[in-house]
Design an enzyme around this catalytic site. Structure first.
Site, short mmCIF file in Angstrom:
data_model
loop_
_atom_site.label_atom_id
_atom_site.label_comp_id
_atom_site.label_asym_id
_atom_site.label_seq_id
_atom_site.Cartn_x
_atom_site.Cartn_y
_atom_site.Cartn_z
N GLN A 191 -10.35 -2.39 2.39
CA GLN A 191 -9.86 -3.12 3.57
C GLN A 191 -9.82 -2.24 4.82
OE1 GLN A 191 -5.97 -3.95 1.48
NE2 GLN A 191 -5.13 -3.76 3.53
N ARG A 239 2.65 2.32 9.65
CA ARG A 239 1.87 2.99 10.70
C ARG A 239 2.75 3.45 11.87
NH1 ARG A 239 -2.43 -0.85 8.95
NH2 ARG A 239 -4.15 0.43 8.21
N GLY A 253 4.86 -9.99 3.65
CA GLY A 253 5.61 -10.00 4.91
C GLY A 253 4.91 -10.85 5.96
N ALA A 288 4.09 3.84 1.01
CA ALA A 288 4.82 4.25 2.22
C ALA A 288 5.91 3.21 2.49
CB ALA A 288 3.89 4.41 3.42
N LEU A 289 6.67 2.92 1.45
CA LEU A 289 7.64 1.83 1.52
C LEU A 289 8.72 2.10 2.57
CD1 LEU A 289 8.20 0.94 -2.26
CD2 LEU A 289 6.40 0.17 -0.70
N MET A 302 0.85 -1.19 0.00
CA MET A 302 0.00 0.00 0.00
C MET A 302 0.89 1.25 0.00
SD MET A 302 -3.43 -0.88 2.10
CE MET A 302 -2.80 -0.58 3.72
N HIS A 310 9.65 -3.44 3.15
CA HIS A 310 9.28 -3.65 1.74
C HIS A 310 10.52 -3.87 0.88
CE1 HIS A 310 5.83 -1.03 3.20
NE2 HIS A 310 5.19 -2.09 2.73
N LYS A 345 4.91 -10.17 8.94
CA LYS A 345 4.40 -9.29 9.99
C LYS A 345 2.87 -9.33 10.04
CE LYS A 345 3.90 -4.80 11.74
NZ LYS A 345 2.71 -4.45 10.95
O1 PAF Z 1 -0.21 -5.84 3.41
C1 PAF Z 1 -0.59 -4.89 2.69
O2 PAF Z 1 0.11 -3.91 2.47
C2 PAF Z 1 -1.98 -4.94 2.08
O3 PAF Z 1 -2.89 -5.56 2.94
C3 PAF Z 1 -2.01 -5.61 0.69
C4 PAF Z 1 -1.60 -7.06 0.77
C5 PAF Z 1 -1.07 -4.86 -0.25
C6 PAF Z 1 -3.43 -5.55 0.11
O4 PAF Z 1 -3.87 -4.25 -0.02
#
Ligand code: PAF
Length: 285
Positions: free
Chosen positions: A66, A193, A153, A37-38, A35, A42, A155
């Site tokens: 989500q 976060r 991940g 904000a690497l 999503m 990541h 996590k």
């Molecule tokens: O883990 C995440 O960053 C998100 O839940 C994902 C897997 C990219 C789905 O939006």
């Protein structure tokens, strides 16, 4: 292409063209869904992806479905330029950053319905609509990209098990790789976060991992029963200022409750709030 020398595609049609070229060259595609904000977590996924395939594609999409209405969708960090720089440094070949309209056009009416590891009373208890949103967007990304392998991940451990289950149940011919959690030097699991934590909360946050380690040690060495170890750790966390949503010992694959180490392999999973920031973490026993 942009100044960062990584290609960023926003339209599914453009993505299909580029991927068809790579596939025609017999290249093995690895997808790293994110999503944005690497962070270093990541980056480690991208580096692992490069080991597993010829072309690495990072998807960057803050998936609205989500997030519950009371969650942080509106303020979730969005910084595609920085993400592009980091993805380039880590060795990615392409970023797919679709718009919400491209992913969920007017009239979109399909959601993946889940049971099994998605309904075991962990994240699902506190975020009841979360995994349907995750599974639906991941299924869409899988269909758009048709990767050979996708990396997630550890996590987000329950998410990883949910995706493994979905991929197997729906005969998606994609290898799912779970990559180890990357931590700060003080043990805090990396998460986009973590940016929300105040200075005082950031100081306290690593104690979550320290508590997990201590709890796992007690269960592993048999110095306490699972129930007693969980109870003592929950009490400690509360005294440190965490609001504990759950701390559970579960079977590492099914995520069903376990009463003794013999029922293992065991995974300890925790979710706790510090102020308004919700942290999750997990480790093997
Ligand atoms: O883990 C995440 O960053 C998100 O839940 C994902 C897997 C990219 C789905 O939006």
């Amino acid at each position: 292409m942009n100044d960062n020398h990584i290609e960023i595609l926003c339209e599914p049609a453009d993505l299909r063209v580029r991927l068809a070229q790579w596939r025609a060259q017999g290249q093995r595609l690895v997808l790293v869904p994110t999503m944005g904000a690497l962070h270093a977590g990541h980056m480690s996924l991208v580096k692992e992806a490069k080991r597993l395939g010829d072309r690495v594609l990072v998807s960057v999409f803050v998936n609205p479905t989500q997030f519950a209405p009371n969650e942080d969708f509106g303020v979730y960090p969005r910084r595609l330029e920085t993400d592009a720089e980091l993805a380039t440094q880590a060795g990615a070949d392409l970023i797919f950053a679709p718009t919400p309209q491209a992913m969920y056009p007017q009239g979109f009416a399909t959601t993946i319905s889940l049971t099994g590891p998605a309904t075991v009373g962990l994240e699902d208890k506190f975020r009841p609509t979360h995994f349907a949103g995750v599974a639906t967007v991941v299924a869409k990304l899988f269909n758009l990209v048709r990767p050979d392998v996708a990396i997630f991940g550890q996590k987000d451990y329950q998410q990883l098990q949910v995706i493994r289950q979905m991929t197997s149940d729906l005969d998606m011919d994609i290898g799912i790789v779970g990559a180890p959690t990357i931590r700060e030097k003080d043990g805090l699991a990396l998460s986009s976060r973590n940016l929300y934590l105040t200075v005082a909360e950031r100081d306290c946050a690593p104690r979550l991992y320290a508590a997990l380690l201590q709890c796992a040690r007690e269960i592993g060495m048999g110095t306490a029963s699972i129930g007693a170890a969980l109870e003592a750790t929950t009490k400690n966390l509360k005294e440190m200022g965490f609001v504990v949503d759950y701390l559970e010992a579960r079977h590492a694959e099914t995520l069903e409750p376990v009463a003794s180490p013999e029922e293992g392999p065991i995974r300890l999973l925790v979710a706790a709030k510090l102020g308004t920031t919700r942290l999750i973490d997990n480790i093997a026993v």
